[in-house]
Design an enzyme around this catalytic site. Structure first.
Site, PDB file in Angstrom:
ATOM      1  CG  ASN A   9      13.674  39.249  46.382  1.00  0.00           C
ATOM      2  OD1 ASN A   9      12.996  40.034  47.048  1.00  0.00           O
ATOM      3  ND2 ASN A   9      13.596  37.945  46.537  1.00  0.00           N
ATOM      4  CB  CYS A  10       9.870  43.020  44.650  1.00  0.00           C
ATOM      5  SG  CYS A  10       8.352  43.528  43.846  1.00  0.00           S
ATOM      6  CG  ASP A  11      10.747  40.682  38.739  1.00  0.00           C
ATOM      7  OD1 ASP A  11      11.958  40.663  39.068  1.00  0.00           O
ATOM      8  OD2 ASP A  11      10.160  39.694  38.253  1.00  0.00           O
ATOM      9  CE  LYS A  14      15.537  42.456  41.262  1.00  0.00           C
ATOM     10  NZ  LYS A  14      15.789  41.124  40.690  1.00  0.00           N
TER      11      LYS A  14
END
Length: 114
Positions: A9-11, A14
């Site tokens: 879920n880390c930007d 991603k």
């Protein structure tokens, strides 16, 4: 083989995944939360990248540590905390051709894969 270490879920993870996929680079994703953090791997990462660089002091997890946990931070203490709280490891850590790389910037990845 290329392996990316982090949490999904880390930007930044991603963005890095999107860059790898757009450039047709096959990689394996190692989710710290699901797959855990191996003590030997963490030692190698600290040796290659520096424990200070691995420790993400900006994140929520670090900020939620007690002052006692933060006091007298050294490599031994930091690595124990990183094993216990892998979300504190800066992301991503990329392993490619037996070398470790920290963080993501498109230019950095272009250099790694050129």
């Amino acid at each position: 083989m290329t392996t990316m270490y982090g949490i999904p879920n880390c930007d930044t993870i991603k963005k890095a995944k999107k860059w790898l996929e757009a450039n047709d680079i096959a990689f394996q994703f190692h989710d710290y939360r699901k797959d855990g953090v191996d003590a030997d791997w963490l030692e190698q990462a600290a040796e290659a990248l520096g424990w200070e660089n691995l420790l993400n002091k900006r994140g929520t997890t670090y900020r939620q540590l007690s002052e006692e946990q933060k006091a007298g931070m050294d490599q031994t203490k930091a690595l124990a905390l990183l094993r216990e709280y892998p979300a504190m490891i800066k992301r991503p850590v990329l392993e490619h051709n037996s070398s470790l790389h920290l963080g993501f910037k498109p230019g950095q990845y272009e250099d790694i894969f050129s």
